[in-house]
Design an enzyme around this catalytic site. Structure first.
Site, mmCIF file in Angstrom:
data_model
loop_
_atom_site.group_PDB
_atom_site.id
_atom_site.type_symbol
_atom_site.label_atom_id
_atom_site.label_comp_id
_atom_site.label_asym_id
_atom_site.label_seq_id
_atom_site.Cartn_x
_atom_site.Cartn_y
_atom_site.Cartn_z
ATOM 1 N N TYR A 149 -4.357 12.228 -3.829
ATOM 2 C CA TYR A 149 -4.718 11.840 -5.196
ATOM 3 C C TYR A 149 -5.818 10.793 -5.127
ATOM 4 O O TYR A 149 -5.741 9.845 -4.330
ATOM 5 C CB TYR A 149 -3.501 11.257 -5.911
ATOM 6 C CG TYR A 149 -3.771 10.823 -7.341
ATOM 7 C CD1 TYR A 149 -4.130 11.752 -8.315
ATOM 8 C CD2 TYR A 149 -3.671 9.487 -7.720
ATOM 9 C CE1 TYR A 149 -4.367 11.356 -9.621
ATOM 10 C CE2 TYR A 149 -3.902 9.089 -9.033
ATOM 11 C CZ TYR A 149 -4.255 10.028 -9.984
ATOM 12 O OH TYR A 149 -4.490 9.634 -11.277
ATOM 13 N N ASP A 237 -10.059 6.829 0.956
ATOM 14 C CA ASP A 237 -9.428 6.288 -0.240
ATOM 15 C C ASP A 237 -8.237 5.450 0.215
ATOM 16 O O ASP A 237 -7.166 5.972 0.499
ATOM 17 C CB ASP A 237 -8.988 7.424 -1.168
ATOM 18 C CG ASP A 237 -8.362 6.896 -2.453
ATOM 19 O OD1 ASP A 237 -7.990 5.695 -2.492
ATOM 20 O OD2 ASP A 237 -8.233 7.676 -3.414
ATOM 21 N N LYS A 265 -4.990 -1.097 -6.426
ATOM 22 C CA LYS A 265 -3.594 -1.522 -6.292
ATOM 23 C C LYS A 265 -3.477 -2.949 -5.723
ATOM 24 O O LYS A 265 -3.713 -3.891 -6.468
ATOM 25 C CB LYS A 265 -2.803 -0.461 -5.547
ATOM 26 C CG LYS A 265 -2.815 0.865 -6.359
ATOM 27 C CD LYS A 265 -1.758 1.884 -6.028
ATOM 28 C CE LYS A 265 -1.746 2.980 -7.102
ATOM 29 N NZ LYS A 265 -2.253 4.260 -6.690
HETATM 30 C C1 LIG Z 1 -3.286 5.140 -7.481
HETATM 31 C C2 LIG Z 1 -4.349 5.825 -6.708
HETATM 32 C C3 LIG Z 1 -5.631 6.048 -7.226
HETATM 33 C C4 LIG Z 1 -5.963 5.778 -8.669
HETATM 34 O O1 LIG Z 1 -5.867 4.434 -8.988
HETATM 35 P P1 LIG Z 1 -5.664 4.007 -10.535
HETATM 36 O O2 LIG Z 1 -5.772 2.526 -10.501
HETATM 37 O O3 LIG Z 1 -4.324 4.523 -10.928
HETATM 38 O O4 LIG Z 1 -6.757 4.638 -11.302
HETATM 39 C C5 LIG Z 1 -6.605 6.552 -6.401
HETATM 40 N N1 LIG Z 1 -6.351 6.851 -5.126
HETATM 41 C C6 LIG Z 1 -5.130 6.675 -4.587
HETATM 42 C C7 LIG Z 1 -4.916 6.997 -3.155
HETATM 43 C C8 LIG Z 1 -4.093 6.180 -5.363
HETATM 44 O O5 LIG Z 1 -2.859 6.053 -4.839
#
Ligand SMILES: *Cc1c(COP(=O)(O)O)cnc(C)c1O
Length: 436
Positions: A149, A237, A265
């Site tokens: 994601y 990511d 995060k």
């Molecule tokens: C949570 C998440 C996102 C998106 O972050 P948001 O602050 O919710 O937009 C992108 N990449 C990864 C790996 C994530 O876990």
């Protein structure tokens, strides 16, 4: 308005009110109980490893805002930083010291990351990193892996198919076929062959949005080599793994350097922050110096950067090592108590990230998942929603969906995790007893 914005009022009453003004009653669909059944409780406050709902029930919280919280809820270090920052004003639209401090924190800790631009979410970070990769390479195509994601930008909301290489299909209504036409979705843990149409490969170096899937030995190294051979950029990511696996995240842990990073995060200390960056020669392509446009009114917000800086300044190597060791022991014990009750189970840990897959009684256990298909097979057994509700009834809050990891953090002491294990033993027995 209820007093204090929280109580009096029941969970049910709050959720009913929420549904009248917020679609589905939630501001992010993962919060709904759609995949486990029932209705969510409404959180009034949190303290350390606990959250309390509006009825005063206390839960041991292993969600920790999906990994945004590392120190536990309402940590004094964060509260103090926010109080001080708020007294000086909350946003200016001009440079502030706070954003410099947080950017320095990130660049000091992540090997090879020379510049970061702060944004307000992980979604923005990934979306902007893609634009930068396309702008720098002059290429359009991107490669992502099924089950990873990267936020909800259109081009990244593509689903893969049956484990074969395929062009992405829109992963949501409202995403046009054109928006994902240049998105190639491939199975995790297989190194693809790339051609010179590929701008970048984006990957969660530890996949933590399809439960927990660790990179096979050689996977990240293979991606690095494939990108180098094709002239494509490698994007890590690290929105979850960053500043959670280690000070330098997965980059430090695996020793593979990407070209660009996405963060989020943990770096916001519980406030909305994201960041993307990389080597200066690449980030120089961003406006104002370069042709790749990217912007944000609240980017580098003083409150958010103060909270993030406070958190990163509060943790060091020893904290990560201790947390990882505790999480590893917890994951092993969690697997044992669930297996002892008679459910099929796999648990595992990568650093402090804990994966949990449960299956029906008597189903075959437990080899580590390698990709989304493996995880889906576990989920199809339907055991997770039952375990989730039995745990919730015993004051343990997991995420209301089987694709999330558990986030034990620095507020979870051995005694708290011990309590989770006791509750889990009972909960798993109850699941087995009620299985028909
Ligand atoms: C949570 C998440 C996102 C998106 O972050 P948001 O602050 O919710 O937009 C992108 N990449 C990864 C790996 C994530 O876990």
């Amino acid at each position: 308005m209820a007093e204090g914005g929280a109580g009096p009022g029941t969970n049910e009453a709050w959720f009913a009110r929420a549904k009248r003004v917020i679609p589905g009653g939630v501001d992010s669909p993962v919060r709904s109980f759609a995949s486990v059944g029932g209705a969510p409780f409404t959180v009034a406050r949190g303290q350390g490893p606990y959250v309390f709902d509006v009825e005063g029930n206390r839960y041991l919280d292993l969600v920790q805002s999906y990994g945004a919280v590392l120190l536990g809820h309402a940590h004094p270090v964060v509260r103090d930083a926010l109080t001080r920052a708020a007294a000086d004003g909350t946003t200016f639209g001009m440079p502030t010291p706070g954003e410099v401090l947080l950017a320095e924190d990130i660049c000091e800790r992540v090997p090879g990351c020379e510049r970061v631009r702060l944004v307000s979410s992980g979604t923005e970070a990934a979306m902007s990193a893609l634009r930068l990769a396309r702008g720098v390479t002059g290429r359009d195509r991107i490669v992502k892996f099924d089950g990873c994601y990267h936020g909800h930008a259109d081009a990244l909301l593509a689903g893969g198919g049956s484990g074969v290489a395929m062009l992405g299909l829109p992963g949501s209504a409202g995403v046009s076929a054109a928006a994902v036409a240049d998105t190639l979705v491939l199975p995790y843990n297989e190194v693809p062959e790339l051609d010179d149409s590929v701008a970048c490969v984006i990957v969660e170096p530890v996949a933590a949005n399809m439960n927990l899937v660790a990179p096979n030995p050689g996977f990240l190294e293979g991606l690095r080599a494939a990108c180098d051979a094709a002239g494509a950029l490698l994007v890590f990511d690290e929105v979850i793994s960053g500043f959670r696996l280690a000070p330098g995240g997965a980059t430090e842990r695996y020793g593979v350097l990407p070209d660009l990073w996405c963060f989020g995060k943990v770096i916001g200390g519980g406030l909305p922050v994201g960041a993307f960056g990389g080597r200066a020669e690449l980030t120089d392509a961003l406006a104002p110096g370069g042709p790749v446009y990217q912007a944000g009114t609240l980017s580098g917000n003083p409150l958010a950067t103060a909270a993030g800086h406070a958190v990163l300044g509060h943790v060091g190597e020893a904290d990560y090592a201790a947390l990882s060791a505790r999480a590893g022991r917890f994951a092993a014990a969690l697997g044992r108590v669930i297996a002892d009750a008679g459910l099929a189970v796999w648990t595992g840990a990568v650093g402090p990230l804990v994966g949990l897959l449960v299956g029906p009684p008597g189903a075959p256990g437990a080899s580590p998942p390698r990709d989304l298909l493996d995880v889906r097979a576990w989920v199809a057994g339907g055991a997770y929603p039952r375990l989730f509700h039995e745990l919730l009834a015993r004051q343990v809050a997991l995420a209301p969906g089987p694709y999330e990891v558990l986030f034990p953090g620095l507020a979870h002491e051995d005694e708290h995790l011990e309590a989770v294990l006791e509750a889990t033993a009972e909960a798993a027995e109850a699941v087995v007893a009620r299985w028909e």
